[in-house]
Design a protein around this motif. Structure first.
Motif, PDB file in Angstrom:
ATOM      1  N   VAL A  38      -7.641  14.668 -69.095  1.00  0.00           N
ATOM      2  CA  VAL A  38      -7.893  15.797 -69.992  1.00  0.00           C
ATOM      3  C   VAL A  38      -8.067  17.077 -69.183  1.00  0.00           C
ATOM      4  O   VAL A  38      -8.988  17.183 -68.365  1.00  0.00           O
ATOM      5  N   ALA A  39      -7.190  18.044 -69.386  1.00  0.00           N
ATOM      6  CA  ALA A  39      -7.288  19.326 -68.698  1.00  0.00           C
ATOM      7  C   ALA A  39      -8.475  20.116 -69.244  1.00  0.00           C
ATOM      8  O   ALA A  39      -8.797  20.042 -70.431  1.00  0.00           O
ATOM      9  N   SER A  65     -14.519  20.554 -62.934  1.00  0.00           N
ATOM     10  CA  SER A  65     -13.099  20.888 -63.058  1.00  0.00           C
ATOM     11  C   SER A  65     -12.786  22.089 -62.169  1.00  0.00           C
ATOM     12  O   SER A  65     -11.967  22.935 -62.518  1.00  0.00           O
ATOM     13  N   ASP A  66     -13.443  22.133 -61.024  1.00  0.00           N
ATOM     14  CA  ASP A  66     -13.353  23.280 -60.133  1.00  0.00           C
ATOM     15  C   ASP A  66     -12.027  23.307 -59.374  1.00  0.00           C
ATOM     16  O   ASP A  66     -11.554  22.276 -58.893  1.00  0.00           O
ATOM     17  N   GLY A  69     -12.133  28.173 -54.890  1.00  0.00           N
ATOM     18  CA  GLY A  69     -11.995  29.625 -54.896  1.00  0.00           C
ATOM     19  C   GLY A  69     -11.860  30.238 -56.273  1.00  0.00           C
ATOM     20  O   GLY A  69     -11.838  31.466 -56.405  1.00  0.00           O
ATOM     21  N   SER A  70     -11.778  29.378 -57.316  1.00  0.00           N
ATOM     22  CA  SER A  70     -11.550  29.900 -58.670  1.00  0.00           C
ATOM     23  C   SER A  70     -12.576  29.422 -59.683  1.00  0.00           C
ATOM     24  O   SER A  70     -12.452  29.706 -60.866  1.00  0.00           O
ATOM     25  N   HIS A  71     -13.569  28.671 -59.235  1.00  0.00           N
ATOM     26  CA  HIS A  71     -14.599  28.118 -60.109  1.00  0.00           C
ATOM     27  C   HIS A  71     -14.004  27.120 -61.104  1.00  0.00           C
ATOM     28  O   HIS A  71     -12.845  26.730 -60.997  1.00  0.00           O
ATOM     29  N   GLY A  72     -14.826  26.694 -62.062  1.00  0.00           N
ATOM     30  CA  GLY A  72     -14.392  25.712 -63.042  1.00  0.00           C
ATOM     31  C   GLY A  72     -15.343  25.655 -64.209  1.00  0.00           C
ATOM     32  O   GLY A  72     -16.201  26.531 -64.384  1.00  0.00           O
ATOM     33  N   ILE A  73     -15.209  24.624 -65.019  1.00  0.00           N
ATOM     34  CA  ILE A  73     -16.101  24.354 -66.149  1.00  0.00           C
ATOM     35  C   ILE A  73     -16.761  23.022 -65.841  1.00  0.00           C
ATOM     36  O   ILE A  73     -16.076  21.998 -65.758  1.00  0.00           O
ATOM     37  N   GLY A  74     -18.084  23.023 -65.645  1.00  0.00           N
ATOM     38  CA  GLY A  74     -18.709  21.785 -65.221  1.00  0.00           C
ATOM     39  C   GLY A  74     -20.209  21.734 -65.421  1.00  0.00           C
ATOM     40  O   GLY A  74     -20.880  22.763 -65.561  1.00  0.00           O
ATOM     41  N   ASP A 134      -4.858  24.790 -65.125  1.00  0.00           N
ATOM     42  CA  ASP A 134      -4.441  23.437 -65.495  1.00  0.00           C
ATOM     43  C   ASP A 134      -4.949  22.441 -64.462  1.00  0.00           C
ATOM     44  O   ASP A 134      -4.247  22.083 -63.517  1.00  0.00           O
ATOM     45  N   THR A 135      -6.187  21.990 -64.656  1.00  0.00           N
ATOM     46  CA  THR A 135      -6.763  20.970 -63.781  1.00  0.00           C
ATOM     47  C   THR A 135      -7.626  20.061 -64.630  1.00  0.00           C
ATOM     48  O   THR A 135      -8.233  20.517 -65.608  1.00  0.00           O
TER      49      THR A 135
END
Length: 211
Positions: A38-39, A65-66, A69-74, A134-135
């Motif tokens: 799941v992206a 979901s990092d 250098g761009s951070h993520g949602i976690g 898209d990760t």
């Protein structure tokens, strides 16, 4: 609250485990992780029953979901305190999570803010997140392409849901049920080799991995 034993030591030499590591009714994390198909997206609710056995000084991720250098949602721990990462930033609550005790934790990434819950109680309200990149979501470390900040300890079950599942204080259920909003439900009792079976009914089985 269930008291659990300490986690095993970190694996040496990057050895690939033959199967999902389970102790009792919990996943055993020690330098490994689960990659979901799941992206990352938002609004989203991330939640898990966790029992950390080690609190790394640099922090650790429960669900991440990092992209480096761009951070993520976690959903994370900073020291012992519940925390979250968003695009783009990081916020830490004043709510510690105890060692070796199963505790329900959740992060609700909503349209107007992000909310952290410990044992069903709101403990922090912070900035909302954007949603891009898209990760995939991963369980037990910061990101699929950024193997770092590993969770060490046990998780009984994990759920990723679309939307804002919690808006008020709530009583956590001991296991997670499937519904229209649940996209991923992983339970340590439902594994097959290195495959973690998704119980949400959406077919989003996870893969147990070691960097």
């Amino acid at each position: 609250i269930l008291i659990l034993g300490a986690a095993a030591a970190l694996p040496r030499g990057g050895q690939q485990p033959a199967a999902v590591q389970v102790e009792g009714e919990s996943f055993q994390f020690a330098g490994n992780y689960i990659e979901t198909p799941v992206a990352r997206f938002a609004p989203v609710t991330l939640e898990a029953w966790i029992a950390p056995s080690v609190l790394p000084p640099s922090g650790c991720f429960i669900i991440g979901s990092d992209i480096r250098g761009s951070h993520g949602i976690g959903l994370a721990l900073s020291g012992s305190n519940l925390a979250f990462e968003y695009l783009v930033g990081f916020e830490v609550s004043n709510a510690p999570v105890p060692l070796r005790q199963l505790t329900h934790v959740a992060a609700v990434f909503g349209a107007e803010n992000t909310r952290l819950y410990r044992s069903g109680k709101l403990v922090h309200t912070g900035a909302p997140t954007k949603a891009y990149g898209d990760t995939p979501f991963v369980i037990g470390q910061i990101g699929s392409t950024n193997p770092d900040m590993f969770f060490i300890g046990q998780m009984r079950c994990v759920r990723i849901s679309k939307g804002e599942r919690y808006k008020d204080d709530f009583t956590p259920t001991e296991s997670f049920n499937a519904d229209d909003n649940a996209l991923v439900i992983y339970d340590a009792k439902s594994v097959d080799g290195d495959r973690v079976i998704d119980l949400s009914g959406k077919g989003n089985d996870g893969k147990w991995k070691t960097p």
